[in-house]
Design a protein around this motif. Structure first.
Motif, PDB file in Angstrom:
ATOM      1  N   ALA A  29     -26.966 -21.772 -65.859  1.00 59.24           N
ATOM      2  CA  ALA A  29     -27.819 -22.823 -66.399  1.00 59.24           C
ATOM      3  C   ALA A  29     -29.309 -22.499 -66.374  1.00 59.24           C
ATOM      4  O   ALA A  29     -29.789 -21.798 -65.495  1.00 59.24           O
ATOM      5  CB  ALA A  29     -27.585 -24.113 -65.618  1.00 59.24           C
ATOM      6  N   ARG A  30     -30.008 -23.089 -67.341  1.00 57.12           N
ATOM      7  CA  ARG A  30     -31.468 -23.197 -67.270  1.00 57.12           C
ATOM      8  C   ARG A  30     -31.701 -24.325 -66.282  1.00 57.12           C
ATOM      9  O   ARG A  30     -31.289 -25.448 -66.523  1.00 57.12           O
ATOM     10  CB  ARG A  30     -32.055 -23.497 -68.646  1.00 57.12           C
ATOM     11  CG  ARG A  30     -31.879 -22.327 -69.623  1.00 57.12           C
ATOM     12  CD  ARG A  30     -32.425 -22.628 -71.011  1.00 57.12           C
ATOM     13  NE  ARG A  30     -33.761 -23.192 -71.007  1.00 57.12           N
ATOM     14  CZ  ARG A  30     -34.904 -22.522 -70.826  1.00 57.12           C
ATOM     15  NH1 ARG A  30     -34.866 -21.231 -70.599  1.00 57.12           N
ATOM     16  NH2 ARG A  30     -36.067 -23.140 -70.843  1.00 57.12           N
ATOM     17  N   PHE A  31     -32.337 -24.042 -65.164  1.00 55.72           N
ATOM     18  CA  PHE A  31     -32.363 -24.929 -63.997  1.00 55.72           C
ATOM     19  C   PHE A  31     -33.705 -25.642 -63.879  1.00 55.72           C
ATOM     20  O   PHE A  31     -34.744 -25.002 -63.694  1.00 55.72           O
ATOM     21  CB  PHE A  31     -32.089 -24.082 -62.743  1.00 55.72           C
ATOM     22  CG  PHE A  31     -31.680 -24.854 -61.533  1.00 55.72           C
ATOM     23  CD1 PHE A  31     -30.385 -25.295 -61.366  1.00 55.72           C
ATOM     24  CD2 PHE A  31     -32.600 -25.126 -60.542  1.00 55.72           C
ATOM     25  CE1 PHE A  31     -30.010 -25.992 -60.226  1.00 55.72           C
ATOM     26  CE2 PHE A  31     -32.243 -25.820 -59.397  1.00 55.72           C
ATOM     27  CZ  PHE A  31     -30.934 -26.255 -59.242  1.00 55.72           C
ATOM     28  N   PHE A  32     -33.667 -26.970 -63.986  1.00 45.20           N
ATOM     29  CA  PHE A  32     -34.851 -27.816 -63.863  1.00 45.20           C
ATOM     30  C   PHE A  32     -34.639 -28.809 -62.729  1.00 45.20           C
ATOM     31  O   PHE A  32     -33.502 -29.170 -62.419  1.00 45.20           O
ATOM     32  CB  PHE A  32     -35.131 -28.559 -65.174  1.00 45.20           C
ATOM     33  CG  PHE A  32     -35.491 -27.631 -66.290  1.00 45.20           C
ATOM     34  CD1 PHE A  32     -36.809 -27.273 -66.511  1.00 45.20           C
ATOM     35  CD2 PHE A  32     -34.512 -27.087 -67.111  1.00 45.20           C
ATOM     36  CE1 PHE A  32     -37.145 -26.393 -67.531  1.00 45.20           C
ATOM     37  CE2 PHE A  32     -34.836 -26.215 -68.122  1.00 45.20           C
ATOM     38  CZ  PHE A  32     -36.155 -25.863 -68.339  1.00 45.20           C
ATOM     39  N   VAL A  33     -35.731 -29.250 -62.136  1.00 45.44           N
ATOM     40  CA  VAL A  33     -35.649 -30.115 -60.954  1.00 45.44           C
ATOM     41  C   VAL A  33     -36.596 -31.306 -61.090  1.00 45.44           C
ATOM     42  O   VAL A  33     -37.491 -31.307 -61.929  1.00 45.44           O
ATOM     43  CB  VAL A  33     -35.996 -29.314 -59.678  1.00 45.44           C
ATOM     44  CG1 VAL A  33     -35.025 -28.158 -59.474  1.00 45.44           C
ATOM     45  CG2 VAL A  33     -37.430 -28.793 -59.707  1.00 45.44           C
ATOM     46  N   ASP A  34     -36.379 -32.311 -60.234  1.00 46.24           N
ATOM     47  CA  ASP A  34     -37.322 -33.427 -60.237  1.00 46.24           C
ATOM     48  C   ASP A  34     -38.606 -33.018 -59.525  1.00 46.24           C
ATOM     49  O   ASP A  34     -39.700 -33.305 -59.978  1.00 46.24           O
ATOM     50  CB  ASP A  34     -36.727 -34.705 -59.649  1.00 46.24           C
ATOM     51  CG  ASP A  34     -36.167 -34.580 -58.245  1.00 46.24           C
ATOM     52  OD1 ASP A  34     -36.216 -33.484 -57.643  1.00 46.24           O
ATOM     53  OD2 ASP A  34     -35.667 -35.596 -57.743  1.00 46.24           O
ATOM     54  N   ARG A  35     -38.463 -32.298 -58.432  1.00 45.04           N
ATOM     55  CA  ARG A  35     -39.630 -31.827 -57.678  1.00 45.04           C
ATOM     56  C   ARG A  35     -39.270 -30.501 -57.008  1.00 45.04           C
ATOM     57  O   ARG A  35     -38.337 -30.436 -56.205  1.00 45.04           O
ATOM     58  CB  ARG A  35     -40.034 -32.866 -56.636  1.00 45.04           C
ATOM     59  CG  ARG A  35     -41.318 -32.531 -55.929  1.00 45.04           C
ATOM     60  CD  ARG A  35     -41.876 -33.761 -55.216  1.00 45.04           C
ATOM     61  NE  ARG A  35     -43.152 -33.462 -54.623  1.00 45.04           N
ATOM     62  CZ  ARG A  35     -43.361 -33.330 -53.317  1.00 45.04           C
ATOM     63  NH1 ARG A  35     -42.366 -33.502 -52.463  1.00 45.04           N
ATOM     64  NH2 ARG A  35     -44.553 -33.057 -52.863  1.00 45.04           N
ATOM     65  N   ARG A  36     -40.009 -29.468 -57.333  1.00 44.00           N
ATOM     66  CA  ARG A  36     -39.715 -28.125 -56.826  1.00 44.00           C
ATOM     67  C   ARG A  36     -39.663 -28.090 -55.298  1.00 44.00           C
ATOM     68  O   ARG A  36     -38.737 -27.529 -54.709  1.00 44.00           O
ATOM     69  CB  ARG A  36     -40.770 -27.143 -57.336  1.00 44.00           C
ATOM     70  CG  ARG A  36     -40.483 -25.696 -57.011  1.00 44.00           C
ATOM     71  CD  ARG A  36     -41.569 -24.791 -57.567  1.00 44.00           C
ATOM     72  NE  ARG A  36     -41.752 -24.931 -58.991  1.00 44.00           N
ATOM     73  CZ  ARG A  36     -41.113 -24.204 -59.914  1.00 44.00           C
ATOM     74  NH1 ARG A  36     -40.273 -23.274 -59.536  1.00 44.00           N
ATOM     75  NH2 ARG A  36     -41.326 -24.402 -61.199  1.00 44.00           N
ATOM     76  N   ILE A  89     -36.971 -39.059 -56.133  1.00 42.52           N
ATOM     77  CA  ILE A  89     -38.290 -39.207 -55.537  1.00 42.52           C
ATOM     78  C   ILE A  89     -38.795 -40.613 -55.852  1.00 42.52           C
ATOM     79  O   ILE A  89     -38.538 -41.163 -56.923  1.00 42.52           O
ATOM     80  CB  ILE A  89     -39.283 -38.116 -55.997  1.00 42.52           C
ATOM     81  CG1 ILE A  89     -39.431 -38.078 -57.512  1.00 42.52           C
ATOM     82  CG2 ILE A  89     -38.884 -36.756 -55.472  1.00 42.52           C
ATOM     83  CD1 ILE A  89     -40.495 -37.117 -57.992  1.00 42.52           C
ATOM     84  N   ALA A  90     -39.487 -41.194 -54.914  1.00 43.39           N
ATOM     85  CA  ALA A  90     -39.888 -42.598 -54.984  1.00 43.39           C
ATOM     86  C   ALA A  90     -40.640 -42.970 -56.269  1.00 43.39           C
ATOM     87  O   ALA A  90     -40.313 -44.001 -56.875  1.00 43.39           O
ATOM     88  CB  ALA A  90     -40.700 -42.975 -53.747  1.00 43.39           C
ATOM     89  N   PRO A  91     -41.627 -42.215 -56.726  1.00 39.39           N
ATOM     90  CA  PRO A  91     -42.327 -42.628 -57.944  1.00 39.39           C
ATOM     91  C   PRO A  91     -41.395 -42.745 -59.159  1.00 39.39           C
ATOM     92  O   PRO A  91     -41.557 -43.642 -59.978  1.00 39.39           O
ATOM     93  CB  PRO A  91     -43.372 -41.535 -58.162  1.00 39.39           C
ATOM     94  CG  PRO A  91     -43.630 -41.007 -56.785  1.00 39.39           C
ATOM     95  CD  PRO A  91     -42.282 -41.054 -56.107  1.00 39.39           C
ATOM     96  N   GLN A  92     -40.420 -41.848 -59.280  1.00 36.45           N
ATOM     97  CA  GLN A  92     -39.472 -41.953 -60.386  1.00 36.45           C
ATOM     98  C   GLN A  92     -38.603 -43.196 -60.228  1.00 36.45           C
ATOM     99  O   GLN A  92     -38.320 -43.898 -61.204  1.00 36.45           O
ATOM    100  CB  GLN A  92     -38.591 -40.712 -60.470  1.00 36.45           C
ATOM    101  CG  GLN A  92     -39.324 -39.497 -60.970  1.00 36.45           C
ATOM    102  CD  GLN A  92     -38.454 -38.267 -61.003  1.00 36.45           C
ATOM    103  OE1 GLN A  92     -37.331 -38.236 -60.503  1.00 36.45           O
ATOM    104  NE2 GLN A  92     -38.982 -37.206 -61.587  1.00 36.45           N
ATOM    105  N   ASP A  93     -38.164 -43.475 -59.006  1.00 37.20           N
ATOM    106  CA  ASP A  93     -37.355 -44.666 -58.752  1.00 37.20           C
ATOM    107  C   ASP A  93     -38.148 -45.927 -59.098  1.00 37.20           C
ATOM    108  O   ASP A  93     -37.624 -46.850 -59.732  1.00 37.20           O
ATOM    109  CB  ASP A  93     -36.903 -44.724 -57.296  1.00 37.20           C
ATOM    110  CG  ASP A  93     -35.948 -43.598 -56.919  1.00 37.20           C
ATOM    111  OD1 ASP A  93     -35.392 -42.956 -57.835  1.00 37.20           O
ATOM    112  OD2 ASP A  93     -35.768 -43.370 -55.712  1.00 37.20           O
ATOM    113  N   LEU A  94     -39.406 -45.976 -58.688  1.00 38.67           N
ATOM    114  CA  LEU A  94     -40.241 -47.146 -58.974  1.00 38.67           C
ATOM    115  C   LEU A  94     -40.504 -47.307 -60.472  1.00 38.67           C
ATOM    116  O   LEU A  94     -40.457 -48.420 -61.003  1.00 38.67           O
ATOM    117  CB  LEU A  94     -41.564 -47.060 -58.211  1.00 38.67           C
ATOM    118  CG  LEU A  94     -41.456 -47.223 -56.697  1.00 38.67           C
ATOM    119  CD1 LEU A  94     -42.793 -46.905 -56.036  1.00 38.67           C
ATOM    120  CD2 LEU A  94     -40.987 -48.622 -56.338  1.00 38.67           C
ATOM    121  N   ALA A  95     -40.760 -46.217 -61.143  1.00 35.38           N
ATOM    122  CA  ALA A  95     -40.992 -46.279 -62.589  1.00 35.38           C
ATOM    123  C   ALA A  95     -39.738 -46.765 -63.312  1.00 35.38           C
ATOM    124  O   ALA A  95     -39.827 -47.591 -64.233  1.00 35.38           O
ATOM    125  CB  ALA A  95     -41.424 -44.911 -63.120  1.00 35.38           C
TER     126      ALA A  95
END
Length: 115
Positions: A29-36, A89-95
């Motif tokens: 896979a081309r591997f992407f993350v929410d936060r490195r 991660i909290a900011p993504q959850d809040l958004a």
């Protein structure tokens, strides 16, 4: 896209010894993350593949925010297998919660519950 991060309980797996995707899938896979930073410390799939030597540290191609703002390319071909590893991660959850709340308010649905 394969989304790794949601367990059966709906909560992201945040323990380095746990994984939801096997190493061959990570390698392909081309591997992407929410936060490195979170992934290199807690991402079981990534850490297992890295420890085995199947991938190198540069296998993480970018964070989801970089894909969203156009500074990193997600899929580059219809044949790409793209994996997004989310540890939450909290900011993504809040958004996300804010977005759902505003949609519910606009539609006049839902109810307020005092805790």
């Amino acid at each position: 896209m394969i989304a790794a991060g949601a367990s059966d309980s709906g909560v992201a797996l945040k323990f380095p010894a746990t994984a939801e995707i096997d190493t061959p899938a990570v390698v392909k896979a081309r591997f992407f993350v929410d936060r490195r930073e979170s992934t290199v410390n807690e991402g079981g799939e990534y850490l297992r593949a890295l420890k085995s030597g199947a991938i190198t540290a540069d296998h993480i191609l970018g964070e989801i925010g970089e894909v969203a703002n156009g500074s990193k390319n997600g899929r580059t071909s219809p044949l790409d297998v793209t994996l997004y590893k989310s540890l939450g991660i909290a900011p993504q959850d809040l958004a996300s919660a804010h977005h759902v709340l505003e949609k519910a308010r606009a539609a006049g649905v839902g109810q307020v519950i005092d805790f």
